[in-house]
Motif scaffolding. Structure first.
Motif, PDB file in Angstrom:
ATOM      1  N   GLY A 158      19.084 -36.706 -74.077  1.00  0.00           N
ATOM      2  CA  GLY A 158      20.306 -36.060 -73.860  1.00  0.00           C
ATOM      3  C   GLY A 158      19.665 -35.470 -72.070  1.00  0.00           C
ATOM      4  O   GLY A 158      19.072 -36.649 -71.692  1.00  0.00           O
ATOM      5  N   ASN A 159      20.889 -34.998 -71.544  1.00  0.00           N
ATOM      6  CA  ASN A 159      20.482 -34.570 -69.875  1.00  0.00           C
ATOM      7  C   ASN A 159      19.894 -32.985 -69.949  1.00  0.00           C
ATOM      8  O   ASN A 159      20.047 -32.768 -69.405  1.00  0.00           O
ATOM      9  CB  ASN A 159      21.492 -34.593 -69.483  1.00  0.00           C
ATOM     10  N   VAL A 160      19.087 -32.593 -70.822  1.00  0.00           N
ATOM     11  CA  VAL A 160      18.648 -31.864 -71.500  1.00  0.00           C
ATOM     12  C   VAL A 160      17.177 -32.199 -71.276  1.00  0.00           C
ATOM     13  O   VAL A 160      16.107 -32.576 -71.866  1.00  0.00           O
ATOM     14  CB  VAL A 160      18.061 -30.363 -72.822  1.00  0.00           C
ATOM     15  N   PHE A 161      15.900 -31.246 -69.950  1.00  0.00           N
ATOM     16  CA  PHE A 161      15.375 -31.511 -69.377  1.00  0.00           C
ATOM     17  C   PHE A 161      14.323 -30.480 -69.649  1.00  0.00           C
ATOM     18  O   PHE A 161      14.593 -29.161 -69.714  1.00  0.00           O
ATOM     19  CB  PHE A 161      14.960 -32.069 -68.407  1.00  0.00           C
ATOM     20  N   ASP A 162      12.937 -30.444 -70.719  1.00  0.00           N
ATOM     21  CA  ASP A 162      11.637 -29.674 -70.236  1.00  0.00           C
ATOM     22  C   ASP A 162      11.134 -29.189 -69.008  1.00  0.00           C
ATOM     23  O   ASP A 162      10.479 -30.979 -68.766  1.00  0.00           O
ATOM     24  CB  ASP A 162      10.399 -29.570 -70.765  1.00  0.00           C
ATOM     25  N   VAL A 163      11.176 -28.410 -67.930  1.00  0.00           N
ATOM     26  CA  VAL A 163      10.987 -28.593 -67.088  1.00  0.00           C
ATOM     27  C   VAL A 163       9.764 -27.201 -66.321  1.00  0.00           C
ATOM     28  O   VAL A 163       9.390 -26.580 -65.484  1.00  0.00           O
ATOM     29  CB  VAL A 163      11.654 -27.828 -66.190  1.00  0.00           C
ATOM     30  N   THR A 164       9.256 -27.181 -67.920  1.00  0.00           N
ATOM     31  CA  THR A 164       7.614 -26.155 -67.095  1.00  0.00           C
ATOM     32  C   THR A 164       6.787 -26.239 -66.595  1.00  0.00           C
ATOM     33  O   THR A 164       6.179 -25.155 -66.012  1.00  0.00           O
ATOM     34  CB  THR A 164       7.631 -25.373 -68.916  1.00  0.00           C
TER      35      THR A 164
END
Length: 297
Positions: free
Chosen positions: A256-262
């Motif tokens: 989807g449009n949720v990203f892991d940006v850690t």
């Protein structure tokens, strides 16, 4: 299970049954954060009904498990010539420990609800989730839809008598490409785009693969969608099959449009690290919803 008839195009499938039971060894899947961030807005209400549900993905045929986050936050900004001219923040809190459901924090020092008046401005809404030491981000804009002109019960069928036809009529907004997500209840969804009926009145039939008792009231709604959300739901509906909601674990992973940006050094570029397998599941969308009802005869 649903069956759909759009205009005069009928899609059929061959159903094959057998009596043998086959045991299939299914591979274990990596556990991922699943974000149910579909926010349906009734513009007649004073506040946006913000609710974000978090869970952890499971293996095949198992339910996702609710999970708690360290923090969940929504910011909204209006940007003009690369300058933020309006902004706001909504801090979210878990409704009860371990539920994984987050709403505007009622105990915060100020009102954390988002007024529906913000939807008249060109805000970018950003969801931040801090979960198990990792940071997740999703962005969206508000998408409006059109009202449903009418919903009525039909008398047609596709494959047999044990079906219920519902005929939906609406008028597409002209001069713009529109995408729609219909919710027919019972975990049944349908996406459509206006490529062939832009600016026109449009009517289609939806078939429930069951009959209902006379007097049963069916709730049907249409939601706005941009092309990205349309494509996501189209894939997810196809892969999740009947009797599953669109935010359950699909047979094949749909991003989807949720990203892991850690580990990203620039959150404006979400693919600038070599981590193709580091991603959550789910979607964050803020959409207008129009509702209608039909009573079964």
């Amino acid at each position: 299970m649903k069956r759909i008839l759009l205009l005069s195009f009928i899609f059929t499938s061959l159903l094959v049954s057998c009596e043998d039971v086959i045991d299939v060894d299914l591979p274990d899947q990596d556990t991922r954060l699943v974000v149910n961030g579909l926010i349906r807005v009734d513009e007649t209400e004073p506040y946006v009904p913000v609710e974000i549900s978090l869970s952890l993905s499971s293996n095949f045929f198992e339910e996702n498990v609710p999970t708690s986050a360290e923090s969940v936050l929504i910011t909204y900004e209006e940007i003009e010539d690369n300058v933020v001219i309006n902004q706001g923040t909504s801090n979210l809190a878990e409704t009860s420990p371990g539920s994984g459901v987050y709403v505007p924090d009622p105990n915060f020092s100020s009102d954390q609800r988002i007024p529906t008046t913000t939807l008249d401005r060109d805000y970018v809404y950003t969801l931040f989730i801090r979960h198990q030491g990792r940071l997740y981000l999703a962005q969206t804009k508000y998408v409006r839809t059109v009202p449903i002109n009418s919903v009525r019960q039909g008398t047609g069928s596709l494959f047999g008598d044990n079906e219920t036809e519902i005929i939906v009529n609406y008028t597409d907004q002209p001069d713009v490409d529109n995408y729609y997500l219909f919710d027919f209840g019972f975990g049944e969804y349908l996406v459509t785009e206006d490529e062939f009926y832009q600016g026109q009145e449009f009517e289609f039939s939806f078939f429930y693969e069951e009959s209902f008792e006379p007097g049963t009231v069916l709730d049907i709604s249409v939601m706005g969608s941009d092309q990205t959300f349309y494509n996501y739901m189209d894939q997810l509906i196809e892969q999740s099959g009947a009797f599953q909601g669109p935010f359950q674990t699909p047979v094949t992973t749909v991003r989807g449009n949720v990203f892991d940006v850690t580990d990203l050094d620039n959150i404006d570029v979400l693919d600038n690290v070599d981590q193709p397998e580091v991603f959550p599941l789910g979607y964050f969308a803020l959409v207008q919803e129009e509702k209608a009802q039909v009573t079964i005869n």
